[in-house]
Design a protein around this motif. Structure first.
Motif, PDB file in Angstrom:
ATOM      1  N   UNK A 185       0.816  -1.212   0.000  1.00 12.88           N
ATOM      2  CA  UNK A 185       0.000   0.000   0.000  1.00 12.88           C
ATOM      3  C   UNK A 185       0.852   1.266   0.000  1.00 12.88           C
ATOM      4  N   UNK A 186       2.133   1.159   0.357  1.00  8.90           N
ATOM      5  CA  UNK A 186       3.014   2.333   0.329  1.00  8.90           C
ATOM      6  C   UNK A 186       3.808   2.397  -0.965  1.00  8.90           C
ATOM      7  N   UNK A 187       3.535   1.472  -1.866  1.00  7.54           N
ATOM      8  CA  UNK A 187       4.256   1.467  -3.146  1.00  7.54           C
ATOM      9  C   UNK A 187       5.622   0.811  -3.050  1.00  7.54           C
ATOM     10  N   UNK A 188       5.896   0.157  -1.911  1.00  8.49           N
ATOM     11  CA  UNK A 188       7.188  -0.531  -1.750  1.00  8.49           C
ATOM     12  C   UNK A 188       7.062  -1.982  -2.195  1.00  8.49           C
ATOM     13  N   UNK A 189       8.201  -2.581  -2.531  1.00 11.04           N
ATOM     14  CA  UNK A 189       8.193  -3.967  -2.972  1.00 11.04           C
ATOM     15  C   UNK A 189       7.747  -4.863  -1.819  1.00 11.04           C
ATOM     16  N   UNK A 190       6.745  -5.697  -2.087  1.00  9.64           N
ATOM     17  CA  UNK A 190       6.325  -6.682  -1.080  1.00  9.64           C
ATOM     18  C   UNK A 190       6.935  -8.027  -1.463  1.00  9.64           C
ATOM     19  N   UNK A 191       6.439  -8.602  -2.541  1.00  4.07           N
ATOM     20  CA  UNK A 191       6.928  -9.912  -2.993  1.00  4.07           C
ATOM     21  C   UNK A 191       6.352 -10.164  -4.364  1.00  4.07           C
ATOM     22  N   UNK A 192       6.594 -11.345  -4.931  1.00  4.22           N
ATOM     23  CA  UNK A 192       5.955 -11.718  -6.192  1.00  4.22           C
ATOM     24  C   UNK A 192       4.698 -12.528  -5.839  1.00  4.22           C
ATOM     25  N   UNK A 193       3.978 -13.039  -6.838  1.00  2.00           N
ATOM     26  CA  UNK A 193       2.677 -13.657  -6.535  1.00  2.00           C
ATOM     27  C   UNK A 193       2.819 -14.842  -5.587  1.00  2.00           C
ATOM     28  N   UNK A 194       3.920 -15.576  -5.669  1.00  2.00           N
ATOM     29  CA  UNK A 194       4.143 -16.699  -4.752  1.00  2.00           C
ATOM     30  C   UNK A 194       5.624 -16.876  -4.451  1.00  2.00           C
ATOM     31  N   UNK A 197      11.260 -11.740  -2.818  1.00  2.00           N
ATOM     32  CA  UNK A 197      12.135 -11.047  -3.766  1.00  2.00           C
ATOM     33  C   UNK A 197      13.419 -10.605  -3.062  1.00  2.00           C
ATOM     34  N   UNK A 198      14.534 -10.804  -3.758  1.00  2.00           N
ATOM     35  CA  UNK A 198      15.843 -10.346  -3.262  1.00  2.00           C
ATOM     36  C   UNK A 198      16.494  -9.491  -4.340  1.00  2.00           C
ATOM     37  N   UNK A 199      17.319  -8.539  -3.925  1.00  2.00           N
ATOM     38  CA  UNK A 199      18.147  -7.821  -4.909  1.00  2.00           C
ATOM     39  C   UNK A 199      19.589  -7.756  -4.404  1.00  2.00           C
ATOM     40  N   UNK A 200      20.497  -7.658  -5.351  1.00  2.00           N
ATOM     41  CA  UNK A 200      21.921  -7.512  -5.034  1.00  2.00           C
ATOM     42  C   UNK A 200      22.360  -6.151  -5.545  1.00  2.00           C
ATOM     43  N   UNK A 201      22.960  -5.338  -4.663  1.00  2.00           N
ATOM     44  CA  UNK A 201      23.527  -4.054  -5.101  1.00  2.00           C
ATOM     45  C   UNK A 201      24.889  -3.904  -4.446  1.00  2.00           C
ATOM     46  N   UNK A 202      25.892  -3.661  -5.262  1.00  2.00           N
ATOM     47  CA  UNK A 202      27.264  -3.469  -4.772  1.00  2.00           C
ATOM     48  C   UNK A 202      27.708  -4.585  -3.837  1.00  2.00           C
ATOM     49  N   UNK A 208      12.954  -7.358   1.306  1.00  2.00           N
ATOM     50  CA  UNK A 208      12.049  -6.610   2.188  1.00  2.00           C
ATOM     51  C   UNK A 208      11.783  -7.347   3.487  1.00  2.00           C
ATOM     52  N   UNK A 209      11.552  -6.605   4.539  1.00  2.00           N
ATOM     53  CA  UNK A 209      11.218  -7.194   5.839  1.00  2.00           C
ATOM     54  C   UNK A 209       9.742  -7.558   5.897  1.00  2.00           C
ATOM     55  N   UNK A 233      26.642 -10.044   3.196  1.00  2.00           N
ATOM     56  CA  UNK A 233      25.785  -9.297   4.117  1.00  2.00           C
ATOM     57  C   UNK A 233      24.376  -9.357   3.547  1.00  2.00           C
ATOM     58  N   UNK A 234      23.434  -9.757   4.402  1.00  2.00           N
ATOM     59  CA  UNK A 234      22.030  -9.785   3.970  1.00  2.00           C
ATOM     60  C   UNK A 234      21.266  -8.832   4.868  1.00  2.00           C
ATOM     61  N   UNK A 235      20.606  -7.880   4.247  1.00  2.00           N
ATOM     62  CA  UNK A 235      19.872  -6.886   5.033  1.00  2.00           C
ATOM     63  C   UNK A 235      18.395  -6.937   4.682  1.00  2.00           C
ATOM     64  N   UNK A 236      17.553  -6.973   5.725  1.00  2.00           N
ATOM     65  CA  UNK A 236      16.113  -6.885   5.508  1.00  2.00           C
ATOM     66  C   UNK A 236      15.732  -5.421   5.635  1.00  2.00           C
ATOM     67  N   UNK A 237      15.279  -4.847   4.525  1.00  2.00           N
ATOM     68  CA  UNK A 237      14.858  -3.439   4.568  1.00  2.00           C
ATOM     69  C   UNK A 237      13.915  -3.165   3.392  1.00  2.00           C
ATOM     70  N   UNK A 238      13.185  -2.067   3.483  1.00  2.00           N
ATOM     71  CA  UNK A 238      12.252  -1.719   2.413  1.00  2.00           C
ATOM     72  C   UNK A 238      13.002  -1.471   1.111  1.00  2.00           C
ATOM     73  N   UNK A 239      12.369  -1.874   0.028  1.00  2.00           N
ATOM     74  CA  UNK A 239      12.978  -1.731  -1.307  1.00  2.00           C
ATOM     75  C   UNK A 239      11.935  -1.067  -2.216  1.00  2.00           C
TER      76      UNK A 239
END
Ligand SMILES: Cc1ncc(COP(=O)(O)O)c(C=O)c1O
Length: 309
Positions: A185-194, A197-202, A208-209, A233-239
């Protein structure tokens, strides 16, 4: 009676699928008032094994708790039942579906008083969930928003929640994509249909948490353990969706999809539009773990043929 019909464990008995009788007035059918699980079976050098069986059964019971759905079986009893169905249905059965739902009370009122519950465990042959996804899946951002944790429990695998997932998945397929990315509802990534989701940056891994509105995936947890064991390093945070578009790598995790690299999002390439090196490294360890080739993760596997039927 069909001699070779698949077997279903239904309310404590192993029955031929065509002998399972469920009322057309079942609350589970009308209102999605039930909970389910999904587990995978893998061939390993020890025999066929279920991945993280007890963890799935614990989640199953927790999901039921939210709906006050009484599952009169323990984790041990459900785990034994899962193994019995797998043994009965043979080696083609690679995906297990436990389902608990409300039956009928002769009424369809939402007061839903004195409704009996049913527990079923079945198997199917699933194979690869996202067909042709080895080179990477294509994602679209769904126009459908993920419900918030204030509208329903997203920690529980509630059957009715999956109407939202199905309309999103079908929207993706109609647009020629493999999967739908769901924003909250905030326009942030939640997940896919089932899938989570993870992303790798640097060189760092982000996902997402739970407070961003997602199922606490058991594959998600396994991937976080593997990635940290590999030294990442794995971080749970809004994406945000914008971050995903410029990520070096994006991948999804789920029992059905396993570890699924993402090639494009809304038509834009992710990284080099091929599975990235960190995704591949984690995929390789995960694949060894589920094939019983990684001693370190052998506690995640449960042998089907351990107990007599
Ligand atoms: C909405 C949703 N998110 C994520 C997942 C992945 O969870 P798991 O890894 O436990 O299968 C699933 C699958 O169960 C799901 O239905």
């Amino acid at each position: 009676m069909t001699a070779n019909a698949a077997k279903v464990w239904f309310d404590g008995k192993l029955l031929n699928e065509d002998k399972v009788k469920v009322s057309i007035l079942s609350y589970g059918l009308h209102y999605g008032w039930g909970v389910y699980e999904g587990l995978r079976v893998y061939d390993t050098p020890r025999g066929r094994e279920v991945f993280r069986l007890r963890d799935h059964m614990v989640r199953f019971l927790n999901s039921a708790k939210v709906l006050r759905l009484d599952i009169p079986y323990s984790v041990d009893q459900l785990s034994s039942a899962v193994k019995a169905v797998c043994r009965a249905n043979g080696p083609r059965a690679d995906y297990i579906r436990p389902l608990a739902f409300y039956g009928e009370n002769g009424d369809l009122s939402l007061s839903a008083l004195n409704v009996p519950t049913h527990v079923a465990i079945m198997t199917i042959h699933m194979g690869k969930y996202i067909k042709g996804g080895s080179a990477g899946a294509s994602l679209i951002t769904s126009s459908w928003e993920k419900p918030t944790s204030r509208s329903t429990s997203l920690t529980a695998k509630i059957c009715g929640n999956y109407v939202n997932s199905i309309i999103a998945k079908k929207e993706a397929l109609r647009q020629g994509a493999d999967e739908a990315l769901m924003l909250n509802h905030s326009g942030l990534v939640a997940e896919a249909s089932a899938e989570n989701v993870f992303m790798v940056r640097n060189g760092k891994i982000y996902t997402p948490g739970v407070s961003d509105g997602l199922l606490e995936g058991i594959t998600r947890d396994s991937v976080m353990v593997i990635a940290r064991d590999l030294g990442y390093t794995v971080e749970e945070r809004s994406i945000t969706r914008a971050e995903l578009l410029v990520a070096d790598e994006v991948f999804m995790t789920g029992t059905a999809a396993e570890i699924q690299p993402v090639r494009t999002l809304d038509g834009l390439p992710i990284g080099k539009s091929v599975p990235g090196p960190i995704t591949k490294r984690i995929q390789s360890v995960f694949s060894k773990a589920v094939k019983g080739q990684a001693e370190q993760y052998s506690h995640w596997m449960d042998l089907i043929d351990e107990m007599p039927i």
